[in-house]
Design a protein around this motif. Structure first.
Motif, PDB file in Angstrom:
ATOM      1  N   UNK A 405      20.412 -31.211  48.150  1.00  0.00           N
ATOM      2  CA  UNK A 405      21.728 -31.842  48.269  1.00  0.00           C
ATOM      3  C   UNK A 405      21.675 -33.296  47.808  1.00  0.00           C
ATOM      4  N   UNK A 406      20.647 -34.023  48.225  1.00  0.00           N
ATOM      5  CA  UNK A 406      20.523 -35.428  47.836  1.00  0.00           C
ATOM      6  C   UNK A 406      20.438 -35.570  46.321  1.00  0.00           C
ATOM      7  N   UNK A 413      27.613 -34.127  38.466  1.00  0.00           N
ATOM      8  CA  UNK A 413      28.747 -34.646  37.703  1.00  0.00           C
ATOM      9  C   UNK A 413      29.677 -35.554  38.507  1.00  0.00           C
ATOM     10  N   UNK A 414      29.621 -35.461  39.828  1.00  0.00           N
ATOM     11  CA  UNK A 414      30.454 -36.321  40.691  1.00  0.00           C
ATOM     12  C   UNK A 414      29.561 -37.040  41.692  1.00  0.00           C
ATOM     13  N   UNK A 415      28.855 -38.088  41.252  1.00  0.00           N
ATOM     14  CA  UNK A 415      27.855 -38.741  42.102  1.00  0.00           C
ATOM     15  C   UNK A 415      28.452 -39.314  43.386  1.00  0.00           C
ATOM     16  N   UNK A 416      27.683 -39.196  44.450  1.00  0.00           N
ATOM     17  CA  UNK A 416      28.016 -39.835  45.724  1.00  0.00           C
ATOM     18  C   UNK A 416      26.708 -40.341  46.297  1.00  0.00           C
ATOM     19  N   UNK A 417      26.359 -41.566  45.953  1.00  0.00           N
ATOM     20  CA  UNK A 417      25.045 -42.088  46.319  1.00  0.00           C
ATOM     21  C   UNK A 417      24.904 -42.278  47.826  1.00  0.00           C
ATOM     22  N   UNK A 418      26.006 -42.578  48.492  1.00  0.00           N
ATOM     23  CA  UNK A 418      25.946 -42.761  49.949  1.00  0.00           C
ATOM     24  C   UNK A 418      25.551 -41.457  50.628  1.00  0.00           C
ATOM     25  N   UNK A 422      22.246 -40.450  52.744  1.00  0.00           N
ATOM     26  CA  UNK A 422      22.410 -39.884  54.086  1.00  0.00           C
ATOM     27  C   UNK A 422      21.552 -38.636  54.262  1.00  0.00           C
ATOM     28  N   UNK A 423      21.541 -37.748  53.247  1.00  0.00           N
ATOM     29  CA  UNK A 423      20.741 -36.535  53.352  1.00  0.00           C
ATOM     30  C   UNK A 423      19.249 -36.866  53.437  1.00  0.00           C
ATOM     31  N   UNK A 424      18.792 -37.839  52.659  1.00  0.00           N
ATOM     32  CA  UNK A 424      17.385 -38.251  52.745  1.00  0.00           C
ATOM     33  C   UNK A 424      17.087 -38.908  54.083  1.00  0.00           C
TER      34      UNK A 424
END
Length: 502
Positions: A405-406, A413-418, A422-424
């Motif tokens: 998931x991370x 294609x739709x990055x969400x770095x936050x 969070x997953x890491x």
């Protein structure tokens, strides 16, 4: 030895030996074969027989879990060449054509197709004889058989096929790869392109998930009473020892990310998030003894270091203790040439000097009986484990789904770095690493993911596939540049003689 795989597939149907009372089928004719599948018990025995076959040393009892794939990833201190370590040394150095290496590589291929043949045989009859099965047994058994077929083919693809698909899609989609054997036949199964093979794997997994979704006890959609009549012998007691619904979704995520296109990263993320939502919502299986939870600094002890409670899918390997004696020994001495351990500096550097990280403080044992003072991984060491955690080999474990998931959040294609961080951070916190990752770039997140794979999956055979999938050009303790020569296991000679191409 032409058409050897046909002989293997034909013979495989009848060659699995009995294990307790679960699997005692030695059908010598088609009539006997048909008789076997006229009862629920026959289908259950065949399903369990597939899982038993998967615990063979050639597959997940040794080579494709804690041993060979770990050597290929150079996870541990390099093995010196002695008469007793020739296979270890050859594999660690990717000398696949050596006389000691060839039987190992050929054995993986043969045994994997043996498993596939047995799954195919049961699938051949499950619709034909569906009337002997109630809805629960039909949906779950067929779903698991399809998932076994997909799982085994996928690992053959990962071993004998090419990696780094995301950066080589045009090339790899045109290359022929393994035969996908979905029907037993006297005729050789044609090779397919990588794209075609992935599509068949995903089709089997999609059908498996559809069959399992409303019937698998692990989803908690029904209470224990729903399964009372079909579970009187405990067949559905622990779903994490079967390819259950969440394990199938996790395997979907693994396969989709291997292919690596933007479209499939989106799908991989959706599959991974469904597993995460299910786990964080609380996996329950009322009265049926499924346990699925994280090991944390508050719960880690010497009796649960196998982390079996985190297995979405694992196998029970009854002779694991004797298998590992030569390799995993917290008290190894200098003459234990095959011992698998991390050098002191390697261990300290890998875990970045974090004494709070339970993967360092509790999952490794520093030996003082030798000159190297190396750190031995305890994940499959059987010394002090309680019964639930004994003899368990992980096939898909929870942290990998968070890492998938991370990676999809960071590089999709739709990055969400936050959300990627969070997953890491969820895994890091469960391991006792409380300094959260913050304000990282996508590239920095990918770097942290690689470190997490190396920290988390010692003795599980996962890291080699991570390197291969991402096209890593360097490997610890290996001086040459990594490429297809090192990453791709050669087809057995009898397959090449039969007209296969690689």
């Amino acid at each position: 030895m032409k058409k050897m795989i046909l002989a293997l597939l034909s013979v495989a149907i009848f060659t699995l030996t009995s294990c307790n009372d679960w699997f005692d089928v030695t059908s010598g004719s088609e009539i006997r074969e048909e008789d076997h599948y006229k009862t629920v018990t026959g289908f259950q025995q065949s399903l369990i027989g597939c899982y038993i076959a998967m615990t063979d040393d050639a597959l997940y009892g040794k080579n494709l879990s804690w041993y060979l794939t770990e050597l290929l990833a150079n996870q541990f201190q390099p093995v010196a060449l002695y008469n007793t370590t020739s296979v270890d040394y050859r594999m660690q150095n990717y000398n696949y054509q050596h006389a000691d290496a060839v039987p190992v590589i050929d054995g993986i291929w043969a045994k994997a197709y043996n498993v596939i043949a047995n799954a195919d045989e049961a699938l051949k009859y499950i619709d034909k004889n569906a009337s002997v099965l109630d809805d629960i047994n039909y949906h779950i058994i067929k779903g698991e058989l399809l998932a076994i077929r997909a799982y085994t083919h996928f690992d053959l693809l990962r071993l004998y096929g090419y990696g780094n698909w995301a950066n080589r899609s045009a090339e790899l989609n045109a290359k022929y790869t393994i035969p996908y054997v979905a029907v037993l036949s006297k005729d050789a199964t044609a090779q397919l392109t990588g794209k075609e093979t992935i599509e068949l794997i995903l089709a089997d997994l999609e059908e498996a998930a559809g069959l399992l979704k409303d019937y698998d006890p692990i989803t908690g959609k029904h209470d224990a009473s729903f399964y009372a009549q079909v579970n009187d012998d405990g067949f559905y007691k622990d779903r994490t020892l079967h390819l259950n619904y969440y394990a199938v979704k996790a395997l979907q995520a693994r396969v989709l990310l291997w292919e690596g296109s933007s479209e499939n990263k989106t799908k991989a993320l959706a599959a991974a998030e469904e597993v995460i939502t299910g786990v964080e919502g609380g996996i329950r299986q009322d009265g049926m003894y499924t346990y699925l939870y994280f090991i944390t600094p508050n719960t880690i002890n010497n009796s649960n270091t196998s982390m079996a409670s985190e297995n979405l899918f694992g196998l029970n390997v009854s002779t694991l203790s004797s298998k590992i004696t030569k390799y995993i020994n917290p008290y190894y001495v200098d003459t234990d040439y095959a011992a698998m351990f991390l050098g002191s500096n390697d261990a300290i550097n890998l875990y970045e000097g974090s004494s709070s990280d339970i993967r360092f403080s509790m999952m490794l044992n520093q030996s003082t009986n030798n000159s190297t003072m190396g750190y031995v991984p305890l994940k499959i060491y059987q010394g002090n484990l309680n019964n639930f955690f004994k003899n368990k080999v992980s096939m898909i474990r929870l942290p990998e789904i968070y890492y998938i998931a991370a990676e999809c959040y960071a590089t999709g294609p739709n990055p969400n770095l936050a959300l990627a961080m969070d997953r890491l951070n969820t895994i890091r916190q469960n391991r006792g690493v409380y300094n959260n990752l913050e304000e990282l770039t996508a590239t920095e997140i990918v770097g942290e993911i690689e470190k997490e794979y190396r920290k988390e999956f010692l003795s599980e055979g996962v890291v080699f596939y991570y390197y291969k999938r991402t096209g890593a050009t360097t490997m610890p303790h290996y001086s040459e540049q990594m490429g297809d020569t090192q990453y791709v296991l050669p087809y057995p000679e009898f397959e090449l003689q039969s007209g296969r191409v690689q």
